[in-house]
Design an enzyme around this catalytic site. Structure first.
Site, PDB file in Angstrom:
ATOM      1  N   GLU A 274       0.844  -1.208   0.000  1.00  0.00           N
ATOM      2  CA  GLU A 274       0.000   0.000   0.000  1.00  0.00           C
ATOM      3  C   GLU A 274       0.874   1.252   0.000  1.00  0.00           C
ATOM      4  O   GLU A 274       0.595   2.225  -0.705  1.00  0.00           O
ATOM      5  CB  GLU A 274      -0.945   0.014   1.211  1.00  0.00           C
ATOM      6  CG  GLU A 274      -2.051  -1.018   1.143  1.00  0.00           C
ATOM      7  CD  GLU A 274      -2.851  -0.953  -0.141  1.00  0.00           C
ATOM      8  OE1 GLU A 274      -3.290   0.140  -0.533  1.00  0.00           O
ATOM      9  OE2 GLU A 274      -3.037  -2.017  -0.774  1.00  0.00           O
ATOM     10  N   TRP A 277       1.896   1.998  -3.302  1.00  0.00           N
ATOM     11  CA  TRP A 277       0.909   2.658  -4.174  1.00  0.00           C
ATOM     12  C   TRP A 277       1.122   4.172  -4.155  1.00  0.00           C
ATOM     13  O   TRP A 277       0.918   4.865  -5.142  1.00  0.00           O
ATOM     14  CB  TRP A 277      -0.531   2.323  -3.739  1.00  0.00           C
ATOM     15  CG  TRP A 277      -1.071   1.144  -4.488  1.00  0.00           C
ATOM     16  CD1 TRP A 277      -1.183  -0.140  -4.054  1.00  0.00           C
ATOM     17  CD2 TRP A 277      -1.591   1.150  -5.840  1.00  0.00           C
ATOM     18  NE1 TRP A 277      -1.723  -0.926  -5.043  1.00  0.00           N
ATOM     19  CE2 TRP A 277      -1.991  -0.168  -6.144  1.00  0.00           C
ATOM     20  CE3 TRP A 277      -1.762   2.137  -6.821  1.00  0.00           C
ATOM     21  CZ2 TRP A 277      -2.541  -0.527  -7.377  1.00  0.00           C
ATOM     22  CZ3 TRP A 277      -2.316   1.780  -8.054  1.00  0.00           C
ATOM     23  CH2 TRP A 277      -2.684   0.458  -8.310  1.00  0.00           C
ATOM     24  N   TRP A 305     -19.798  12.730 -20.332  1.00  0.00           N
ATOM     25  CA  TRP A 305     -20.070  13.089 -18.931  1.00  0.00           C
ATOM     26  C   TRP A 305     -21.291  13.998 -18.849  1.00  0.00           C
ATOM     27  O   TRP A 305     -21.576  14.748 -19.771  1.00  0.00           O
ATOM     28  CB  TRP A 305     -18.885  13.855 -18.331  1.00  0.00           C
ATOM     29  CG  TRP A 305     -17.565  13.157 -18.401  1.00  0.00           C
ATOM     30  CD1 TRP A 305     -16.501  13.500 -19.181  1.00  0.00           C
ATOM     31  CD2 TRP A 305     -17.159  11.993 -17.661  1.00  0.00           C
ATOM     32  NE1 TRP A 305     -15.461  12.620 -18.968  1.00  0.00           N
ATOM     33  CE2 TRP A 305     -15.834  11.692 -18.043  1.00  0.00           C
ATOM     34  CE3 TRP A 305     -17.779  11.180 -16.721  1.00  0.00           C
ATOM     35  CZ2 TRP A 305     -15.125  10.612 -17.522  1.00  0.00           C
ATOM     36  CZ3 TRP A 305     -17.076  10.108 -16.199  1.00  0.00           C
ATOM     37  CH2 TRP A 305     -15.773   9.829 -16.600  1.00  0.00           C
ATOM     38  N   ASN A 340     -10.461   4.122   2.821  1.00  0.00           N
ATOM     39  CA  ASN A 340     -10.113   3.857   1.422  1.00  0.00           C
ATOM     40  C   ASN A 340     -11.218   3.131   0.653  1.00  0.00           C
ATOM     41  O   ASN A 340     -11.541   3.484  -0.474  1.00  0.00           O
ATOM     42  CB  ASN A 340      -8.810   3.058   1.347  1.00  0.00           C
ATOM     43  CG  ASN A 340      -8.421   2.765  -0.081  1.00  0.00           C
ATOM     44  OD1 ASN A 340      -8.274   3.662  -0.888  1.00  0.00           O
ATOM     45  ND2 ASN A 340      -8.288   1.489  -0.410  1.00  0.00           N
ATOM     46  N   TRP A 358     -14.709  12.798 -13.335  1.00  0.00           N
ATOM     47  CA  TRP A 358     -13.901  12.562 -12.137  1.00  0.00           C
ATOM     48  C   TRP A 358     -13.247  13.826 -11.586  1.00  0.00           C
ATOM     49  O   TRP A 358     -12.930  13.910 -10.411  1.00  0.00           O
ATOM     50  CB  TRP A 358     -12.862  11.459 -12.375  1.00  0.00           C
ATOM     51  CG  TRP A 358     -11.857  11.715 -13.474  1.00  0.00           C
ATOM     52  CD1 TRP A 358     -11.965  11.350 -14.778  1.00  0.00           C
ATOM     53  CD2 TRP A 358     -10.587  12.384 -13.361  1.00  0.00           C
ATOM     54  NE1 TRP A 358     -10.854  11.737 -15.494  1.00  0.00           N
ATOM     55  CE2 TRP A 358      -9.984  12.372 -14.644  1.00  0.00           C
ATOM     56  CE3 TRP A 358      -9.895  12.978 -12.315  1.00  0.00           C
ATOM     57  CZ2 TRP A 358      -8.733  12.950 -14.904  1.00  0.00           C
ATOM     58  CZ3 TRP A 358      -8.646  13.559 -12.567  1.00  0.00           C
ATOM     59  CH2 TRP A 358      -8.086  13.530 -13.848  1.00  0.00           C
ATOM     60  N   TRP A 381      -8.350   8.906  -8.538  1.00  0.00           N
ATOM     61  CA  TRP A 381      -9.581   9.253  -9.260  1.00  0.00           C
ATOM     62  C   TRP A 381      -9.545   8.694 -10.683  1.00  0.00           C
ATOM     63  O   TRP A 381     -10.566   8.233 -11.199  1.00  0.00           O
ATOM     64  CB  TRP A 381      -9.821  10.770  -9.248  1.00  0.00           C
ATOM     65  CG  TRP A 381     -10.562  11.163  -7.994  1.00  0.00           C
ATOM     66  CD1 TRP A 381     -10.028  11.674  -6.859  1.00  0.00           C
ATOM     67  CD2 TRP A 381     -11.969  10.992  -7.738  1.00  0.00           C
ATOM     68  NE1 TRP A 381     -11.003  11.839  -5.903  1.00  0.00           N
ATOM     69  CE2 TRP A 381     -12.202  11.439  -6.415  1.00  0.00           C
ATOM     70  CE3 TRP A 381     -13.051  10.522  -8.469  1.00  0.00           C
ATOM     71  CZ2 TRP A 381     -13.474  11.415  -5.826  1.00  0.00           C
ATOM     72  CZ3 TRP A 381     -14.318  10.504  -7.886  1.00  0.00           C
ATOM     73  CH2 TRP A 381     -14.522  10.945  -6.587  1.00  0.00           C
TER      74      TRP A 381
HETATM   75  P1  FAD Z   1      -2.982   2.567   5.046  1.00  0.00           P
HETATM   76  O1  FAD Z   1      -3.845   1.458   4.582  1.00  0.00           O
HETATM   77  O2  FAD Z   1      -2.510   2.513   6.443  1.00  0.00           O
HETATM   78  O3  FAD Z   1      -1.754   2.647   4.045  1.00  0.00           O
HETATM   79  C1  FAD Z   1      -0.475   3.207   4.421  1.00  0.00           C
HETATM   80  C2  FAD Z   1      -0.117   4.317   3.465  1.00  0.00           C
HETATM   81  O4  FAD Z   1      -0.023   3.824   2.144  1.00  0.00           O
HETATM   82  C3  FAD Z   1      -1.134   5.427   3.393  1.00  0.00           C
HETATM   83  O5  FAD Z   1      -0.984   6.351   4.448  1.00  0.00           O
HETATM   84  C4  FAD Z   1      -0.855   6.032   2.027  1.00  0.00           C
HETATM   85  O6  FAD Z   1       0.228   6.925   2.064  1.00  0.00           O
HETATM   86  C5  FAD Z   1      -0.452   4.819   1.211  1.00  0.00           C
HETATM   87  N1  FAD Z   1      -1.606   4.315   0.461  1.00  0.00           N
HETATM   88  C6  FAD Z   1      -2.502   3.379   0.850  1.00  0.00           C
HETATM   89  N2  FAD Z   1      -3.390   3.156  -0.139  1.00  0.00           N
HETATM   90  C7  FAD Z   1      -3.054   3.971  -1.160  1.00  0.00           C
HETATM   91  C8  FAD Z   1      -3.582   4.218  -2.470  1.00  0.00           C
HETATM   92  N3  FAD Z   1      -4.626   3.539  -2.945  1.00  0.00           N
HETATM   93  N4  FAD Z   1      -2.988   5.133  -3.238  1.00  0.00           N
HETATM   94  C9  FAD Z   1      -1.906   5.830  -2.797  1.00  0.00           C
HETATM   95  N5  FAD Z   1      -1.345   5.635  -1.579  1.00  0.00           N
HETATM   96  C10 FAD Z   1      -1.917   4.730  -0.776  1.00  0.00           C
HETATM   97  N6  FAD Z   1      -4.434   9.015  -0.520  1.00  0.00           N
HETATM   98  C11 FAD Z   1      -3.780  10.128  -0.143  1.00  0.00           C
HETATM   99  O7  FAD Z   1      -2.801  10.041   0.615  1.00  0.00           O
HETATM  100  N7  FAD Z   1      -4.178  11.360  -0.590  1.00  0.00           N
HETATM  101  C12 FAD Z   1      -5.242  11.525  -1.419  1.00  0.00           C
HETATM  102  O8  FAD Z   1      -5.545  12.662  -1.811  1.00  0.00           O
HETATM  103  C13 FAD Z   1      -5.974  10.369  -1.792  1.00  0.00           C
HETATM  104  N8  FAD Z   1      -7.078  10.479  -2.580  1.00  0.00           N
HETATM  105  C14 FAD Z   1      -7.773   9.338  -2.913  1.00  0.00           C
HETATM  106  C15 FAD Z   1      -8.901   9.454  -3.735  1.00  0.00           C
HETATM  107  C16 FAD Z   1      -9.635   8.317  -4.088  1.00  0.00           C
HETATM  108  C17 FAD Z   1     -10.836   8.453  -4.997  1.00  0.00           C
HETATM  109  C18 FAD Z   1      -9.229   7.048  -3.611  1.00  0.00           C
HETATM  110  C19 FAD Z   1     -10.003   5.811  -3.980  1.00  0.00           C
HETATM  111  C20 FAD Z   1      -8.109   6.923  -2.816  1.00  0.00           C
HETATM  112  C21 FAD Z   1      -7.362   8.052  -2.463  1.00  0.00           C
HETATM  113  N9  FAD Z   1      -6.207   7.958  -1.657  1.00  0.00           N
HETATM  114  C22 FAD Z   1      -5.519   9.093  -1.312  1.00  0.00           C
HETATM  115  C23 FAD Z   1      -5.632   6.642  -1.322  1.00  0.00           C
HETATM  116  C24 FAD Z   1      -6.075   6.017   0.010  1.00  0.00           C
HETATM  117  O9  FAD Z   1      -7.468   6.081   0.144  1.00  0.00           O
HETATM  118  C25 FAD Z   1      -5.427   6.673   1.238  1.00  0.00           C
HETATM  119  O10 FAD Z   1      -4.031   6.778   1.055  1.00  0.00           O
HETATM  120  C26 FAD Z   1      -5.671   5.822   2.487  1.00  0.00           C
HETATM  121  O11 FAD Z   1      -7.052   5.705   2.719  1.00  0.00           O
HETATM  122  C27 FAD Z   1      -5.004   6.472   3.671  1.00  0.00           C
HETATM  123  O12 FAD Z   1      -5.346   5.802   4.859  1.00  0.00           O
HETATM  124  P2  FAD Z   1      -4.230   5.101   5.720  1.00  0.00           P
HETATM  125  O13 FAD Z   1      -3.092   6.036   5.955  1.00  0.00           O
HETATM  126  O14 FAD Z   1      -4.884   4.526   6.917  1.00  0.00           O
HETATM  127  O15 FAD Z   1      -3.750   3.932   4.754  1.00  0.00           O
END
Ligand code: FAD
Length: 480
Positions: A274, A277, A305, A340, A358, A381
């Protein structure tokens, strides 16, 4: 040490594992500086929730630096040039930023300062791997996450080990034009600002506590719990990463150290994936700077759209009549964060069931998320909309009712954010419109009054989305 050295802090508001601060400390008296950048022309200046987070981050950093964090507002090239004149600084250190605006701005500043005889040193303080370090055998950029991570990142040199907090000798003479935190005026002018601090402890220490707590208490269950929005199953480190209260290298190495136990291998692997990602998102933005507004898959440029302002407002306000969507949008508004899985559902609902571009979703998230990050937000997005390079195919349309039943089976999450549905039996919590009148009466729910009727028929809108998608001309897709 008499030489004055400027450290320009940006998305790295921490003392530990801060390469610019660490190396500057070895050269002279450090002037830590934050500039509220007014030069940004591309409309991706930090949104309201981010600025609120930033305010508290700067406050914490100021305290950690014994009141010596210097704050300014303006075009950084002008502010830094003036600062060099006022302090006689011989060098500027910073950690790199990767948005298109920051890359252009920083290279201009580097040129300008170098031409004035000021040395500039930049470091990697916010990524595990630099985007230009990872490429396929033929030198081109990866387009798909798994080969990017497994073949590109994991086969490259390991991320640098985190650095310790430096011993700082701070420059403590007065500097003209310096502002107070209040004068930066970062807090939004509505009561929402308190909601952020009700939910978040914003400091470098708090980021560390969160990481420690997550790895000791929740990492073991991460694999399953991370998809259940009612649980605190994830690290919630994203806003700390965004403003740099913690670095990805600290998370990478600390979680490996703590996760190095029998039975934790898979959970650790998933968590690190993650984190990767986030790397992939930065990588994509670096190689596709226009992706904040342009579809990566250009086939979507003809997508029909629709923008219905009324339905968009219902979505923003959590009044669509679809409980899991409304709960997610209200979580966002109340806390500046959204789980997420629910981000994917609300995104899919807006883009596919509502056929709204989007961009509209990305904009709202940009303003309301405390972790708003141009790379992750744009990539995610585009992923949700199906136009990213490694996206879920457009025709895979989430059904928010069955998703709710699967990931929030007892409706704990929905009940938390939609108190008006609290008394509904779990069987109907994700589809109140299908509950018999007697059940609704008993739960005190009046559809169309205490809770909205759905703004969309999920079956009909799904069909409309598939039809819109099938109208696009085929274009060969590249996979690698
Ligand atoms: P954890 O599950 O604890 O993951 C650890 C770290 O991994 C996160 O803090 C984050 O830095 C990274 N990570 C995890 N999942 C993703 C992912 N899918 N994409 C990129 N990095 C990820 N994340 C953001 O940080 N900023 C945003 O603006 C953002 N916008 C999003 C918009 C949409 C439509 C979606 C579907 C996802 C978005 N995310 C974004 C990704 C993700 O939802 C969040 O990073 C995550 O929910 C953060 O929670 P956490 O720190 O508990 O994640």
């Amino acid at each position: 040490m008499t030489t004055a050295i400027i450290v320009w802090l940006r998305h790295d508001l921490r003392l530990a594992d801060n390469p610019a601060l660490f190396y500057a400390a070895q050269q002279g008296r450090v002037i830590p500086v934050y500039i509220d950048d007014t030069s940004q022309q591309d409309s991706w200046a930090p949104g309201a929730a981010s600025r609120c987070w930033l305010h508290h981050s700067l406050d914490n950093m100021h305290q950690q630096l014994n009141g010596q964090l210097r704050l300014f507002k303006g075009n950084p090239v002008d502010v830094l040039t003036q600062l060099v004149n006022d302090t006689g600084a011989k060098a500027i250190f910073w950690n790199r930023c990767y948005t298109p605006h920051a890359i252009a701005r920083d290279s201009l500043i580097k040129q300008t300062l170098k031409s004035q005889g000021v040395e500039v040193f930049s470091y990697n303080g916010s990524l595990l791997w630099e985007p230009w370090q990872v490429s396929k055998g033929d030198g081109t950029a990866y387009k798909v996450f798994t080969p990017f991570y497994r073949n590109g990142c994991l086969n490259a040199a390991p991320p640098a080990e985190p650095l310790c907090r430096p011993e700082l000798t701070l420059f403590n003479e007065p500097i003209p034009q310096q502002l107070s935190l209040t004068e930066l005026d970062l807090l939004p002018h509505h009561p929402w600002k308190n909601r952020i601090t009700d939910h978040w402890d914003i400091s470098e220490d708090a980021a560390w506590r969160r990481l420690q707590q997550f790895t000791s208490e929740r990492l073991r269950e991460y694999q399953d719990a991370r998809d259940i929005p009612s649980l605190e199953g994830t690290s919630t480190l994203s806003p700390y990463l965004q403003w740099g209260q913690i670095s990805p290298r600290q998370i990478w190495y600390y979680s490996q150290q703590r996760g190095n136990q029998p039975g934790l291998e898979e959970a650790l692997d998933t968590f690190l994936k993650e984190l990767a990602w986030r790397e992939f998102s930065y990588y994509q933005l670096y190689h596709n700077p226009a992706m904040t507004t342009e579809n990566l898959n250009q086939r979507f440029n003809q997508f029909p759209w629709k923008h219905e302002a009324k339905h968009y407002r219902c979505w923003q306000q959590g009044r669509t009549g679809i409980p899991i969507i409304d709960a997610g949008m209200r979580e966002l508004w109340q806390t500046g964060y959204m789980h997420n899985r629910v981000r994917m559902l609300v995104g899919s609902f807006l883009v596919k069931n509502q056929l709204q571009h989007w961009h509209h979703g990305a904009r709202w998230f940009w303003d309301t998320l405390v972790d708003a990050d141009l790379a992750s937000n744009s990539t995610s997005w585009q992923w949700v909309a199906g136009c990213g390079t490694d996206s879920a195919p457009y025709f895979r349309i989430f059904n928010p009712v069955t998703q709710g039943q699967k990931f929030d089976p007892d409706g704990h999450y929905v009940r938390r954010y939609l108190p008006e549905l609290k008394a509904l039996p779990s069987r109907y919590i994700h589809c109140p419109w299908s509950a018999p009148d007697g059940v609704l009466n008993q739960a005190g729910v009046v559809l169309g009054s205490s809770y909205p009727l759905p703004i969309a028929d999920l079956k009909v809108t799904r069909q409309a989305a598939l039809q819109a998608f099938s109208s696009l001309h085929e274009q060969p897709e590249e996979k690698s």
